[in-house]
Design a protein around this motif. Structure first.
Motif, mmCIF file in Angstrom:
data_model
loop_
_atom_site.group_PDB
_atom_site.id
_atom_site.type_symbol
_atom_site.label_atom_id
_atom_site.label_comp_id
_atom_site.label_asym_id
_atom_site.label_seq_id
_atom_site.Cartn_x
_atom_site.Cartn_y
_atom_site.Cartn_z
ATOM 1 N N GLU A 56 34.580 -18.602 10.008
ATOM 2 C CA GLU A 56 33.890 -19.402 11.034
ATOM 3 C C GLU A 56 33.189 -20.601 10.399
ATOM 4 O O GLU A 56 33.219 -21.712 10.938
ATOM 5 C CB GLU A 56 32.893 -18.522 11.786
ATOM 6 N N ILE A 57 32.577 -20.396 9.237
ATOM 7 C CA ILE A 57 31.887 -21.508 8.575
ATOM 8 C C ILE A 57 32.897 -22.524 8.053
ATOM 9 O O ILE A 57 32.717 -23.736 8.190
ATOM 10 C CB ILE A 57 30.966 -20.993 7.453
ATOM 11 N N GLY A 58 34.004 -22.035 7.493
ATOM 12 C CA GLY A 58 35.057 -22.948 7.054
ATOM 13 C C GLY A 58 35.569 -23.810 8.199
ATOM 14 O O GLY A 58 35.813 -25.008 8.040
ATOM 15 N N ARG A 59 35.712 -23.213 9.364
ATOM 16 C CA ARG A 59 36.173 -23.988 10.534
ATOM 17 C C ARG A 59 35.199 -25.107 10.881
ATOM 18 O O ARG A 59 35.600 -26.210 11.245
ATOM 19 C CB ARG A 59 36.350 -23.054 11.732
ATOM 20 N N ARG A 60 33.901 -24.811 10.755
ATOM 21 C CA ARG A 60 32.913 -25.850 11.069
ATOM 22 C C ARG A 60 32.973 -26.993 10.043
ATOM 23 O O ARG A 60 32.751 -28.154 10.386
ATOM 24 C CB ARG A 60 31.514 -25.238 11.117
ATOM 25 N N GLN A 61 33.280 -26.643 8.797
ATOM 26 C CA GLN A 61 33.405 -27.689 7.781
ATOM 27 C C GLN A 61 34.618 -28.581 8.064
ATOM 28 O O GLN A 61 34.553 -29.798 7.946
ATOM 29 C CB GLN A 61 33.490 -27.044 6.395
ATOM 30 N N ILE A 62 35.728 -27.935 8.460
ATOM 31 C CA ILE A 62 36.934 -28.711 8.803
ATOM 32 C C ILE A 62 36.673 -29.576 10.035
ATOM 33 O O ILE A 62 37.029 -30.766 10.074
ATOM 34 C CB ILE A 62 38.130 -27.759 9.071
ATOM 35 N N LYS A 63 36.048 -28.995 11.035
ATOM 36 C CA LYS A 63 35.776 -29.728 12.270
ATOM 37 C C LYS A 63 34.935 -30.975 11.992
ATOM 38 O O LYS A 63 35.117 -32.022 12.608
ATOM 39 C CB LYS A 63 35.047 -28.804 13.254
#
Lengths: 368, 368
Positions: A56-63
């Protein structure tokens, strides 16, 4: 760090201790600040997921704009690839022993995979592991910039890139890690200069044999502020996502930018001027020294002076901070990265402490 | 420690690194030796599962004669209770905050549960959590014997036991942990004497108010050899299951009794007289000092001089030991307990390295 205490006060009835608590709003500010810095400098951000190991945190970084992620080992890369991340750099001098060869090949056939190499034997072993599909694996040459850890001499990078190309692998560029930037405030800028010099030499070494470094990749939370006007194209900070006392001491973050603490309960108070917390090495690792302690209580001068596995020894300094048995306190780690291996999940809230979600530490335990 | 190298040589093609390797035959010898010692002394064995967090290993300890298990927190107890263990002592001064009260009540209604207490507030909180079923929870009074960690003054044990009885809880006895027994070979026997004295005082303190201590429970792998001709009825060793360099230095085990190592690969060798292993703090924790190092290579004088998360710095001593990139080596931890939180599973073999099973680290990550 009053935000941490405020959030904890609002949460305290709903959580067990020890547990790692994330303030999602502070974390998002950290993500946005790093991305904005990189955007201004024309750098790509490839965050190191070792710090959080959380999809979930990785997704926020990509976003927010990250071009992909950095992993520390094949296991982390597999977990994130399975969750849909399709551009992963394992910034480590990989040796494809045991079943690692087939695992790397499978990953490289599925996503855009880059792996680190710093020696000829590993290049041969990786090429052997890839078989007919060597051109699906990108290798990035690791060079040393003074940390004396891994990484080839920068002037040797071209020879390694040529060897990789000869074996059918794709030499994508060069990377380094300025690990000597963490030893003091002055060391940050010096390490960043060393990093720049080593990468510049490495890029020239590739150019000399006709290979353009598509990626020139640099660390790290403590040194990233100095990655300006440089040969660097990409930064791989990890700790910035949460920050910690170590980065605050170095001036790499403010205390208000710390987004993670470990909630701990006072469980015993028999020793005068000392209480025991349920926060030991199996909650925050043994990161620190007898001089600086092993973690601090947010908003106070109190630091853990010693750790056992399930016990943290907290001498009470002079003053008002005298927590009684049963009090829950926010423990801020010296170094946040080792926290993540100890827990199945994060408790995620915000500075108000109102919301409460649980996010899995997805890549916890996948360490090879 | 040649058994470790021999087993590794036979396994090496079938494993990834870093990974924790157990020699099941050496481990079984450790189990049997401890049980035989306790049987000779008329002591009950209640092994501490914090060291292994593995249901299969706990079953072997019970099969050999252990009366139950010791856990370090509620999460461990829940995992083992769910696997059928019906006699568990959480040897920790429990504070039933958050959801821990209902969790403890549920456990106590399901199995024979004992928990540690060292203060009146915790006794009240536990009694409140148990509601009408207080008599299903046994409490064991923790007393301090010199570790200055948790535990009441021994002469106060009776007052705590009486308070527990008044609230309807069942005072089952007393326990202590001679944590100061780990600081040097001479300290072991001294700590064992302190332990005996503190427990004797505590037992008398209970007797003075008419409570018989059904259990008088003592640590620990380094001190257990001295638990003879004593008031002690039960021992709670943990580390003996695997042993480690720390216990070997203390004389609490021989090197041939070490049953666990972490297999690590040499991944880089650019720095003269040093190689890098893929064994860092996220494989073995940061247990050690700059003086003794952070883990040793079995059968050699080489020790890890520094750790990063995924990197172990291995200076090469004078002599024949010059492993090349790709060599897999057996790393023996200074302190084995923190290894377990880093991995999803153990690789289990025997001294020949022929067999290969994988056992889950069942209670890994359940740290509250």
């Amino acid at each position: 760090m009053n935000r941490l205490q405020q959030a904890l006060d609002a949460l305290v009835e709903r959580i067990d201790t020890p547990s790692p608590i994330i303030l999602a709003d502070v974390m998002q500010e950290n993500i946005d600040r790093m991305q904005a810095f990189a955007d201004r400098q024309g750098l790509q951000v490839r965050p190191h997921v070792k710090t959080h190991k959380c999809v979930e945190i990785g997704r926020r970084q990509i976003k927010a704009g990250a071009v992909g992620i950095t992993a520390g080992n094949v296991g982390e890369a597999e977990v994130f690839a399975a969750a849909g991340f399709d551009d992963i750099f394992i910034a480590y001098p990989i040796w494809p022993a045991g079943t690692k060869g087939p695992r790397i090949r499978k990953l490289a056939e599925t996503i855009r995979l880059r792996v680190g190499v710093d020696n000829l034997a590993a290049i041969d072993a990786l090429a052997d592991a890839m078989g007919d599909n060597a051109d699906q694996l990108q290798v990035v040459i690791e060079v040393d910039c003074g940390a004396r850890r891994s990484g080839a001499a920068p002037e040797y990078a071209g020879e390694l890139a040529a060897a990789a190309r000869n074996r059918g692998l794709v030499p994508a560029g060069v990377f380094t890690y300025p690990g000597h930037g963490g030893s003091g405030p002055d060391a940050r800028e010096r390490a960043a200069r060393d990093q720049d010099a080593a990468l510049t030499t490495a890029v020239r070494s590739l150019a000399a044999i006709g290979i353009t470094a598509e990626v020139v990749s640099a660390g790290s939370t403590p040194t990233v502020a100095f990655a300006t006007n440089s040969v660097i194209t990409e930064i791989r900070p990890g700790e910035y996502i949460f920050n910690d006392l170590g980065n605050a001491r170095l001036g790499a973050c403010t205390e208000d930018q710390i987004a993670l603490f470990v909630a701990g309960t006072v469980v015993s108070d028999w020793v005068p001027d000392q209480v025991m917390l349920d926060v030991g090495t199996k909650a925050i690792g043994r990161e620190g020294t007898p001089e600086i302690g092993y973690g601090g209580i947010a908003g106070t001068n109190a630091v853990l002076s010693r750790l056992n596995e399930y016990h943290g020894f907290l001498p009470l300094p002079e003053g008002d901070f005298r927590p009684s048995v049963g009090t829950v306190v926010p423990v801020v780690p010296n170094h946040v990265c080792p926290v993540v291996v100890n827990f199945e999940e994060y408790i995620v809230t915000d500075s108000t402490g109102t919301s409460l979600e649980r996010w899995a530490v997805d890549a916890r335990g996948f360490n090879n």
